[in-house]
Write an enzyme that holds these catalytic residues in place. Structure first.
Site, PDB file in Angstrom:
ATOM      1  N   ASN A  10       0.863  -1.186   0.000  1.00  0.00           N
ATOM      2  CA  ASN A  10       0.000   0.000   0.000  1.00  0.00           C
ATOM      3  C   ASN A  10       0.897   1.233   0.000  1.00  0.00           C
ATOM      4  OD1 ASN A  10      -1.868   2.002   0.410  1.00  0.00           O
ATOM      5  ND2 ASN A  10      -2.354   1.416   2.525  1.00  0.00           N
ATOM      6  N   HIS A  95      -9.645   1.595   4.625  1.00  0.00           N
ATOM      7  CA  HIS A  95      -8.382   1.808   5.339  1.00  0.00           C
ATOM      8  C   HIS A  95      -8.613   2.871   6.417  1.00  0.00           C
ATOM      9  CE1 HIS A  95      -4.315   3.082   6.241  1.00  0.00           C
ATOM     10  NE2 HIS A  95      -3.913   1.933   5.736  1.00  0.00           N
ATOM     11  N   GLU A 164      -5.658  -4.214  11.051  1.00  0.00           N
ATOM     12  CA  GLU A 164      -4.630  -3.188  11.213  1.00  0.00           C
ATOM     13  C   GLU A 164      -4.962  -2.334  12.430  1.00  0.00           C
ATOM     14  OE1 GLU A 164      -2.567  -2.135   7.274  1.00  0.00           O
ATOM     15  OE2 GLU A 164      -4.419  -1.005   7.290  1.00  0.00           O
ATOM     16  N   SER A 201       3.048  -1.559  10.607  1.00  0.00           N
ATOM     17  CA  SER A 201       4.476  -1.622  10.932  1.00  0.00           C
ATOM     18  C   SER A 201       5.150  -2.956  10.600  1.00  0.00           C
ATOM     19  CB  SER A 201       4.713  -1.263  12.407  1.00  0.00           C
ATOM     20  OG  SER A 201       4.339   0.080  12.652  1.00  0.00           O
ATOM     21  N   GLY A 222       2.793  -0.996   4.373  1.00  0.00           N
ATOM     22  CA  GLY A 222       2.829   0.406   3.971  1.00  0.00           C
ATOM     23  C   GLY A 222       4.259   0.876   3.755  1.00  0.00           C
ATOM     24  N   GLY A 223       4.791   1.570   4.736  1.00  0.00           N
ATOM     25  CA  GLY A 223       6.119   2.175   4.627  1.00  0.00           C
ATOM     26  C   GLY A 223       7.203   1.251   4.094  1.00  0.00           C
TER      27      GLY A 223
HETATM   28  P1  PGA Z   1       2.637   0.707   7.667  1.00  0.00           P
HETATM   29  O1  PGA Z   1       1.187   0.933   7.014  1.00  0.00           O
HETATM   30  O2  PGA Z   1       3.136  -0.610   7.167  1.00  0.00           O
HETATM   31  O3  PGA Z   1       3.447   1.858   7.189  1.00  0.00           O
HETATM   32  O4  PGA Z   1       2.435   0.698   9.159  1.00  0.00           O
HETATM   33  C1  PGA Z   1       0.294  -0.130   6.858  1.00  0.00           C
HETATM   34  C2  PGA Z   1      -1.014   0.361   6.288  1.00  0.00           C
HETATM   35  O5  PGA Z   1      -1.425   1.493   6.621  1.00  0.00           O
HETATM   36  O6  PGA Z   1      -1.656  -0.339   5.498  1.00  0.00           O
END
Ligand code: PGA
Length: 236
Positions: A10, A95, A164, A201, A222-223
């Site tokens: 994402n 989300h 999440e 995370s 995400g990141g």
């Molecule tokens: P993150 O984001 O891996 O940066 O924590 C996950 C997401 O929001 O789907």
């Protein structure tokens, strides 16, 4: 639903269209080597070209959202059918960053219906805020949040459900493995036909321990999905 593990990247609004497409072109061959199902979710403006780049590679393209209505006077919205026509096979629905802008659980359920009707797989996100987690009422919260979402299909069939916890998104902190085991056992009981994902995370350090949790069939990243080298370590 999915035999292979699912890894959903994402990208949110972190890369421009040019940057996203360069990423896809550069890393296509390496990504194809993965034995997992990879889903790349760039911004709307990159979707059509990303779909062309990944055509016949087994790598799927997903949108980060869509409108809950099929068509009509909804200026600025994007219909699920349009996403299907340009090669998307997944759409993220609900989300937490979208819910924070006022998208209710009922709207999320309607989005899921339009996504399914357009022949794609919804990746529906659920998760509790910090206050609920601190009050130890997560189970109750998730049960309530899931009810209208699970009414859309039989026992979660054809759905990906991403758990999440809001406080774990982009924060570098995560629930304990014991907590996740309890939550995923609950989710599996409630939605035995759904593909269950964890998000929040996820990174190259914690992926191995997360992989050991029963009923987790994939991850929403995400990141850590923006950097190919890190994402490649996560998916392999
Ligand atoms: P993150 O984001 O891996 O940066 O924590 C996950 C997401 O929001 O789907």
């Amino acid at each position: 639903l999915h035999k292979k593990k699912l890894f959903v990247a994402n990208w949110k609004m972190n890369m421009t269209t040019q940057e996203s497409l360069a990423w896809c072109v550069t890393h296509k061959n390496e990504l194809q080597k993965s034995s997992s199902q990879i889903v790349i979710c760039p911004s709307f403006t990159a979707l059509a070209r990303a779909g062309e780049i990944f055509k016949d590679t087994g790598i799927a393209v997903g949108a980060q959202s869509c409108c809950e209505h099929e068509k009509g006077p909804f200026t600025g919205q994007i219909a699920a059918q349009d996403l299907a026509e340009i090669g998307c096979s997944y759409v993220i629905a609900g989300h937490s960053e979208e819910r924070a802008l006022g998208v209710t659980n009922e709207i999320v359920a309607r989005k899921m219906v339009t996504i399914l009707k357009a022949g794609m797989t919804p990746i529906v996100c659920i998760g509790e805020p910090q206050t609920i987690y601190d009050a130890k009422t997560t189970t109750n919260f998730l049960t309530k949040q899931l009810a209208p979402l699970l009414a859309v299909t039989d026992q979660g069939a054809a759905l990906c459900i991403a758990y999440e916890p809001l406080w774990a998104i982009g924060s570098g902190i995560m629930p304990s493995l014991e907590t996740l085991k309890t939550i995923f056992a609950l989710l599996h009981k409630k939605a035995p036909k759904a593909t269950l994902l964890y998000g929040g995370s996820v990174n190259k350090e914690n992926i191995a321990s997360l992989q050991s949790i029963p009923y987790i069939n994939g991850f929403l990243v995400g990141g850590a999905s923006l950097n190919f080298d890190e994402f490649n370590l996560i998916i392999s």
